[in-house]
Design an enzyme around this catalytic site. Structure first.
Site, PDB file in Angstrom:
ATOM      1  N   LYS A  67     109.476 -58.448  -5.744  1.00  0.00           N
ATOM      2  CA  LYS A  67     109.708 -59.698  -4.875  1.00  0.00           C
ATOM      3  C   LYS A  67     108.082 -60.349  -4.705  1.00  0.00           C
ATOM      4  O   LYS A  67     107.274 -59.315  -4.178  1.00  0.00           O
ATOM      5  CB  LYS A  67     110.363 -59.276  -3.793  1.00  0.00           C
ATOM      6  CG  LYS A  67     110.925 -60.335  -2.856  1.00  0.00           C
ATOM      7  CD  LYS A  67     111.560 -59.864  -1.847  1.00  0.00           C
ATOM      8  CE  LYS A  67     111.974 -60.780  -0.656  1.00  0.00           C
ATOM      9  NZ  LYS A  67     112.971 -60.176   0.369  1.00  0.00           N
ATOM     10  N   SER A 142     117.006 -63.346   0.384  1.00  0.00           N
ATOM     11  CA  SER A 142     115.586 -63.912  -0.061  1.00  0.00           C
ATOM     12  C   SER A 142     115.149 -63.163  -1.462  1.00  0.00           C
ATOM     13  O   SER A 142     114.309 -63.652  -1.835  1.00  0.00           O
ATOM     14  CB  SER A 142     114.789 -63.697   0.902  1.00  0.00           C
ATOM     15  OG  SER A 142     114.695 -62.297   1.309  1.00  0.00           O
ATOM     16  N   SER A 166     119.218 -59.601   2.055  1.00  0.00           N
ATOM     17  CA  SER A 166     118.541 -60.213   1.151  1.00  0.00           C
ATOM     18  C   SER A 166     118.292 -59.228  -0.086  1.00  0.00           C
ATOM     19  O   SER A 166     117.900 -59.895  -1.030  1.00  0.00           O
ATOM     20  CB  SER A 166     117.100 -60.246   1.857  1.00  0.00           C
ATOM     21  OG  SER A 166     117.133 -61.542   2.706  1.00  0.00           O
TER      22      SER A 166
END
Length: 468
Positions: A67, A142, A166
């Site tokens: 990420k 996210s 997330s």
């Protein structure tokens, strides 16, 4: 049977094939990855012995994506914030460093929502990521880029983080496995934004994978010495687990009703466990879950034990630059002049409203603490709760703005500090992933991981998207 170079080349080609459609990998390091793969092949040919290598490098040669909110040396680390677009990581986040030391090979970094605080992965730096099962749908947030990249078979392991779901929402929307560990086991160092104050107890870094069996070895590496707090070496007897089931949160006015197909999938899990394992799945109705969103919000904005205020989201939006005024940014957004996304501006506005009711917030914080005690008592050392991962199947782009609080189904477990595994359960009638959350008491991650492995065999786990 195959060389590490061949494996990495296969994944590089796959990313080049599908990334123009899904926009999940926002910056690659293919050249470096191939160089690292050559070094792995050289190490294998020199042959210090497979047992030695397996112990020293448990993830030797395994392609991984990270990420973008995590530092990966030489890669951007903006978290989708325009005024950070020139920030390049000069070191590795702790978990990234541990994965590299275990032999994993990073292929690149993946998209997230602006400042990791929204459940659609779209920002003004990299644009929007699309769901591999239907490009008109969201990947979640996210850690949405990770969800999409794994679902599209572009990576083996993903590094995600989770303060309101997330890891689990993208894993659910993209039909892969995601694990939010017990709080405080895996270090969060080296990500932006990092948690401060009370939020350090709610943010969790964890693995995302296509296959259930990969979660545990990756969690071991990520946790490092912290793994000793978990019982991952304990053998789990599924027949002895006390299963509990809750179909919905009790009807919160802030959240969509749970989709029929999600309820049907959960019902099939209950029937399968009862018929195949001979267990009784107990239905429970935990009244306080109805206030999940309010409890999460209040606990996220509460002071820590030292009296330190929670960091303001608007301060993060400014990132040591000029202060950001959400109302002014909204005016600019309406005429296409803001460098922020609408969800980020909206969050800045709601944050100001939260400050207006300190008495109500204190009541909600105490409700959260008593809910934690209730959950720990219910689950004990041998309990697993089945609970929807989200009230709806992957929504269309932009539609989360109409139902902004649907993440409450995952968020509540962050403030309760419990370990949760999101497990895919095949596809809906529209060909979109279904799934379920498996929840255990603190430090009982081994139970949810064992149930995830079992359900993968029973329900087929990850399904390759047919349209990509």
């Amino acid at each position: 049977q195959v060389t590490c170079v061949e494996v990495v080349e296969a994944y590089v080609e796959r990313i080049k094939e599908v990334n123009p459609l899904i926009n999940a990998v926002v910056k690659d390091r293919f050249e470096e990855a191939l160089q690292e793969a050559r070094q792995v092949d050289k190490l294998l040919s020199e042959g210090p012995g497979d047992d030695y290598l397996e112990e020293k490098f448990p993830l030797l040669g395994v392609p991984v994506t990270v990420k973008e909110a995590f530092s990966l040396h030489g890669m951007p680390n903006t978290s989708g914030l325009v005024n950070r677009r020139n920030v390049i990581a000069t070191s590795d986040a702790t978990v990234v460093s541990r994965l590299k030391q275990a032999g994993a090979i990073p292929l690149g970094v993946t998209n997230c929502s602006e400042l990791c605080m929204w459940y659609e992965s779209s920002n003004r730096v990299y644009g929007r990521t699309n769901n591999p099962y239907d490009l008109q749908r969201i990947v979640g947030g996210s850690s949405g880029g990770e969800g999409g990249v794994l679902a599209a078979a572009c990576s083996v392991i993903g590094v995600g983080s989770d303060i309101g779901g997330s890891i689990r929402m993208p894993a659910f929307f993209n039909g892969v496995f995601g694990h939010k560990p017990t709080t405080g086991v895996v270090p969060n160092d080296g990500q932006f934004p990092n948690a401060q104050g009370v939020r350090t107890s709610y943010l969790c870094t964890g693995p995302m994978c296509r296959y259930a069996e990969d979660l545990e070895p990756v969690l071991r590496v990520m946790a490092g010495p912290g793994v000793n707090k978990l019982k991952l070496n304990e053998k789990v007897s599924l027949e002895k687990i006390k299963f509990h089931c809750m179909d919905h949160d009790g009807g919160s006015v802030f959240v969509s009703p749970v989709d029929k197909e999600i309820l049907q999938a959960q019902k099939k899990v209950v029937e399968h466990l009862e018929s195949e394992l001979g267990v009784r799945v107990r239905r429970v109705a935990i009244h306080k879950m109805k206030y999940s969103f309010q409890i999460w919000s209040a606990m996220m904005s509460s002071k820590d034990s030292d009296g330190q205020e929670a960091q303001l989201f608007t301060d993060l939006l400014g990132d040591h630059g000029k202060p950001v005024w959400p109302l002014w940014e909204l005016m600019k957004w309406l005429v296409g002049m803001s460098s922020h996304t609408l969800p980020a501006i909206a969050l800045g506005l709601t944050e100001k409203l939260m400050k207006l009711n300190p008495g109500g917030n204190a009541k909600l914080v105490s409700m959260g603490k008593s809910l934690r005690e209730e959950m720990e008592a219910l689950l004990g050392l041998d309990g697993v709760l089945l609970y929807p991962s989200h009230p709806t199947i992957a929504p269309r782009h932009h539609s989360p703005i109409c139902m902004p609080f649907n993440f409450a189904y995952t968020a509540i477990f962050n403030v309760l500090g419990l370990p949760v595994t999101q497990c895919p359960l095949g596809l809906s009638s529209e060909g979109l992933p279904l799934g379920i959350q498996l929840v255990a008491a603190s430090y009982n991650d081994h139970l949810t991981l064992a149930v995830a492995r079992y359900l993968e065999k029973a329900f087929g786990g990850w399904v390759l998207p047919g349209k990509v």
